[in-house]
Design a protein around this motif. Structure first.
Motif, short mmCIF file in Angstrom:
data_model
loop_
_atom_site.label_atom_id
_atom_site.label_comp_id
_atom_site.label_asym_id
_atom_site.label_seq_id
_atom_site.Cartn_x
_atom_site.Cartn_y
_atom_site.Cartn_z
N ARG A 61 59.30 40.37 24.69
CA ARG A 61 59.55 39.88 23.34
C ARG A 61 58.81 38.58 23.09
O ARG A 61 58.19 38.38 22.06
CB ARG A 61 61.07 39.68 23.16
CG ARG A 61 61.62 40.51 22.02
CD ARG A 61 63.11 40.54 22.06
NE ARG A 61 63.60 41.49 23.06
CZ ARG A 61 64.82 41.45 23.56
NH1 ARG A 61 65.66 40.51 23.20
NH2 ARG A 61 65.21 42.35 24.43
N ALA A 119 58.54 42.01 42.48
CA ALA A 119 59.49 43.11 42.68
C ALA A 119 58.87 44.17 43.59
O ALA A 119 59.52 44.67 44.50
CB ALA A 119 59.88 43.73 41.34
N LYS A 156 61.72 41.08 32.38
CA LYS A 156 60.57 41.78 31.82
C LYS A 156 60.76 42.01 30.33
O LYS A 156 59.86 41.72 29.52
CB LYS A 156 60.38 43.10 32.54
CG LYS A 156 59.27 43.97 32.01
CD LYS A 156 59.09 45.21 32.89
CE LYS A 156 58.03 46.14 32.35
NZ LYS A 156 58.50 47.03 31.30
N ALA A 211 64.14 51.24 9.87
CA ALA A 211 62.80 51.43 9.33
C ALA A 211 62.56 52.84 8.78
O ALA A 211 61.62 53.07 8.05
CB ALA A 211 61.76 51.13 10.41
N VAL A 212 63.44 53.80 9.20
CA VAL A 212 63.17 55.19 8.82
C VAL A 212 63.67 55.46 7.40
O VAL A 212 64.84 55.27 7.11
CB VAL A 212 63.88 56.15 9.81
CG1 VAL A 212 63.51 57.60 9.49
CG2 VAL A 212 63.51 55.82 11.23
N SER A 259 65.86 44.16 41.29
CA SER A 259 65.15 44.99 40.30
C SER A 259 65.84 44.92 38.94
O SER A 259 65.17 44.98 37.91
CB SER A 259 65.00 46.43 40.79
OG SER A 259 66.25 47.03 40.92
N LEU A 260 67.17 44.78 38.91
CA LEU A 260 67.86 44.63 37.62
C LEU A 260 67.48 43.30 36.96
O LEU A 260 67.26 43.24 35.74
CB LEU A 260 69.38 44.73 37.81
CG LEU A 260 69.91 46.10 38.26
CD1 LEU A 260 71.42 46.08 38.45
CD2 LEU A 260 69.52 47.20 37.27
N THR A 311 67.18 54.36 12.80
CA THR A 311 66.82 52.95 12.80
C THR A 311 66.42 52.57 11.38
O THR A 311 65.93 53.41 10.62
CB THR A 311 65.67 52.65 13.78
OG1 THR A 311 64.69 53.66 13.64
CG2 THR A 311 66.15 52.62 15.20
N THR A 364 64.69 41.79 37.49
CA THR A 364 63.29 41.96 37.11
C THR A 364 63.15 42.64 35.75
O THR A 364 62.41 42.15 34.89
CB THR A 364 62.54 42.80 38.18
OG1 THR A 364 62.64 42.13 39.42
CG2 THR A 364 61.08 42.98 37.81
N ILE A 365 63.89 43.76 35.53
CA ILE A 365 63.71 44.45 34.24
C ILE A 365 64.30 43.64 33.08
O ILE A 365 63.80 43.71 31.97
CB ILE A 365 64.26 45.90 34.25
CG1 ILE A 365 65.73 45.95 34.58
CG2 ILE A 365 63.46 46.79 35.17
CD1 ILE A 365 66.34 47.33 34.34
#
Lengths: 278, 284
Positions: B275, B213, B270, B8-9, B263-264, B6, B266-267
Motif C-alpha cells: 500500500r 522469509a 508485505k 466500483a462495480v 511467514s505470517l 465492490t 512477512t505477509i
C-alpha cells in the motif's frame, strides 16, 4: 562523440554497479549452473540416455510432470475464481483473505509439508473423512498433487487480479446494453481478457511445482516408482554417491525449467505489449 | 453476513445474489481447506502437550543451535543480496546499454531452478569429488557439509528478491532527480544517499522482507549441501525434518510454529508495504 557500450549519461556509478552486479551474478549463479553441464558432459550420450530412460527415472518424471500439471490446472480454475471473488465482491474479512493468499509464498516448504501431512493423513483433520470415502490422500500420488496445489495457489490469483482491476466496466456495460446476459458477457467479453494472465499464472505455478521438494517429501511417502518425484530422486542418487546420475537427471530437469522460463517470458512480454497497444 | 459488489462495480453489470453467494462460498471453502486448516494444524500440534511442552521443545540445545544457524545464514545472505539488488537496479534502471533484457532475465534465473538443483550445483563445484574439490581438500577448506555451503546455497535461492523489486521501481522513478542533483554538483554517493535511497527505501525493505522469509525457510537447497550434522549444520527447516522423522511431532511443530509466525508477519508487512509503495507511486 563518446564511444562505449552504454549511452551517455551524466549520472556516475555505471562501472562500479555494473561490474559488481556482473561479478556477483557470475560467481553465485552462472558459473555454478555451468558446472551442471560440465558434469553431464563427462557422460557419453549412451550413458546419459541409459540414466534418464531407466524405469525409475521415467516413473519419477511422469509423476512430477503429471502431478504438476494437475495442480496447475486446479490452481488455474480456483485461482481465477479467487481473483474474481476477491476483486469483485465485498464481504467481511476480504482484505485478510486477500493477504492469506500469499501464505504459500512465505511459508517455508518444510512447514507446509508437515502441516499438510498432519491434516491429510488417515487420522488427520481432513484425511479421516477422505478415508471414510475410501480416498487415501497422504502417502499417495494424490498427496503430491495436494502439496503442489498448495504451493502453486497464489500464482494465478496474483497474475489475474491486476488485469481484472484494470478492466474497463464500459465493455461489460456495452455488452449488457447490447442484450448479452451476464454469463455471455463473462464468457465472451471478460474471460478473453483474463486468459493470457491465467496462462501466465498456470505456467508459473507449473514451473514452481516441477522443482518443488520440501512440501512434497513429507506427504508423498517417497515410494520408488510410485510416489517419488524427480527432485527426491536427484537427492537419492547424490546420497548414493552417484554424482553423475544426479547431474544427468538434474540436467533434463533444468532444461525443462529453462524452456518453461522462456515461455513465461514470451507470455509476459506479449501481454505487456497487448496492454501497451490497447 | 452479506456479499455485495465492490463499490466500483456499476449496477448494470453484476451477478445475481445467488451466484455471488455460490462463488464466494466455493472460494472460502478452497481457502479454508488449503490454507486455514493447515495453518491451524501447526499450532494445534505444537501445543498438543501444552505450553510447557512447547517451551521445552524450543529450549532444546539442538533447536537453539538450529535457530542460531538460521539467523546466521539469513544474516549473511540477505545483506549480500540487498547490496547486489541495489547495485543491479542502479546499473539497469539508470543507464541504457545493450543486453539489458538478457541481464534482467539472468537475474531471475534462480527462481526457475529447482532448490534441489541449486544445492546440487554447489556440490558439483565445491564437493569432495567436485570441480574445485581437490584444491579445497588440499587447502583444508570445507564448504559443502559446512556453514559456507549453507550460506551460498541460500544466497542462490534468494538471489533475485531485492533486485526484481527495485528494478521496476527505479525505472518508474526515472533519472530526473538524480540528474538535477548531479548537475548541481552533488557527488555520486551524495546523490545516492540523499536522492535515490529515500525514494527506494520502502522498495528495499519489501525485497529484504521477502528475501529474509525465504532465506530462513529454505529447505531443499540447504538440505543437499548441509550434511545434516546436528548442532552444527542444521538449520530450522532441517531440524524440523529430523524431529518429524523421529516421530517427535510436538517438537517438530513447535519449531515449525516459529517459522509459521515469521511467514505470517512477512505477509502482513508485505501487504502494508504494498500500500505504501503504491501510494508513493501515485503521489509522485
Amino acid at each position: 562523440m563518446r564511444v562505449g557500450i552504454k549511452k551517455f549519461s551524466v549520472l556516475p556509478g555505471f562501472g562500479i554497479s555494473m561490474g559488481f552486479s556482473a561479478l556477483y551474478l557470475s560467481l553465485i549463479v552462472l558459473i555454478p549452473l555451468c558446472t551442471l553441464f560440465i558434469a553431464t558432459a563427462g557422460l557419453s550420450l549412451g550413458e546419459f540416455m541409459q540414466i534418464v530412460t531407466s524405469p525409475r527415472v521415467v516413473a519419477s518424471f511422469r509423476l512430477s510432470f503429471g502431478a504438476s500439471l494437475i495442480a496447475a490446472l486446479v490452481n488455474s480454475v480456483f485461482g481465477l475464481l479467487l481473483a474474481w471473488v476477491l476483486e469483485r465482491y465485498s464481504f467481511p474479512g476480504r482484505r485478510i483473505l486477500d493477504g492469506m493468499v500469499d501464505i504459500p509464498f512465505a511459508l517455508p516448504t518444510a512447514v507446509a509439508g508437515i502441516a499438510l501431512t498432519a491434516v491429510y493423513a488417515a487420522n488427520g483433520w481432513i484425511g479421516r473423512y477422505l478415508e471414510v470415502l475410501g480416498i487415501k490422500a497422504a502417502f499417495s500420488p494424490l498427496g503430491v498433487v495436494i502439496a503442489l496445489t498448495f504451493i502453486g495457489l497464489p500464482f494465478v490469483v496474483r497474475t489475474v487480479q491486476p488485469v481484472l482491476k484494470d478492466l474497463d466496466f464500459e465493455i461489460e456495460e456495452a455488452a449488457a446494453t447490447l442484450g448479452a446476459d451476464r454469463w455471455k458477457t463473462f464468457s465472451m467479453v471478460i474471460l478473453p481478457h483474463l486468459i493470457p494472465a491465467v496462462i501466465t499464472g498456470f505456467a508459473l505455478a507449473f514451473s514452481r511445482a516441477l522443482g518443488e521438494y520440501g512440501s512434497v517429501v513429507f506427504i508423498s511417502g517417497n515410494m520408488p516408482m510410485k510416489t517419488e518425484i524427480v527432485p527426491l530422486l536427484i537427492i537419492t542418487r547424490l546420497e548414493q554417491y552417484d554424482t553423475k546420475g544426479a547431474a544427468a537427471i538434474a540436467a533434463v530437469m533444468l532444461a525443462a525449467s529453462f524452456v518453461l522460463l522462456l515461455i513465461i517470458n514470451l507470455l509476459q512480454w506479449r501481454s505487456r505489449y497487448y496492454h501497451a497497444v490497447r | 453476513m452479506s456479499i455485495t459488489r465492490t463499490s466500483a462495480v456499476p449496477n448494470s453489470t453484476g451477478e445475481p445474489a445467488v451466484v455471488r453467494w455460490l462463488l464466494t462460498g466455493i472460494a472460502l471453502t478452497f481457502i479454508f481447506l488449503f490454507l486455514i486448516i493447515p495453518v491451524a494444524a501447526v499450532f494445534a500440534e505444537a501445543f498438543a502437550r501444552g505450553f510447557a511442552g512447547y517451551v521445552k521443545a524450543l529450549k532444546d540445545p539442538l533447536a537453539v543451535s538450529a535457530i542460531k544457524l538460521t539467523l546466521l545464514t539469513a544474516g549473511i545472505a540477505v545483506p549480500l543480496n540487498m547490496l547486489f539488488g541495489v547495485a543491479a537496479a542502479w546499473a539497469i534502471a539508470k543507464f541504457e546499454f545493450p543486453g539489458k533484457n538478457i541481464l534482467v532475465s539472468l537475474i531471475d534465473l534462480p527462481f526457475a531452478v529447482s532448490p534441489v538443483i541449486a544445492g546440487l550445483i554447489f556440490v558439483l563445484l565445491y564437493g569432495t569429488y567436485g570441480l574445485l574439490g581437490p584444491w579445497l581438500v588440499k587447502h583444508d577448506i570445507k564448504i559443502i557439509f559446512a556453514v559456507p555451503g549453507i550460506a551460498i546455497a541460500t544466497i542462490f535461492v534468494t538471489f533475485p528478491f531485492v533486485a526484481r523489486e527495485l528494478i521496476p521501481l527505479m525505472q518508474l522513478q526515472a533519472n530526473d532527480e538524480e540528474e538535477a542533483a548531479t548537475t548541481l554538483g552533488a557527488r555520486g554517493w551524495q546523490t545516492f544517499f540523499r536522492i535515490t535511497l529515500p525514494n527506494i527505501k520502502w522498495g528495499i525493505l519489501y525485497g529484504v522482507i521477502l528475501c529474509n522469509a525465504r532465506a530462513m525457510g529454505e529447505f531443499g537447497a540447504v538440505s543437499v549441501v548441509s550434511g545434516h550434522i546436528r548442532g552444527q549444520t542444521n538449520t530450522m527447516p532441517l531440524h524440523i525434518e529430523i524431529l518429524y522423522n523421529e516421530y517427535n511431532f510436538t517438537a517438530a511443530f513447535a519449531v515449525a510454529s516459529l517459522l509459521l509466525m515469521l511467514s505470517l508477519i512477512t505477509i502482513t508487512l508485505k501487504s502494508l508495504l504494498e500500500r505504501r509503495i503504491h501510494q508513493g507511486r501515485y503521489s509522485r
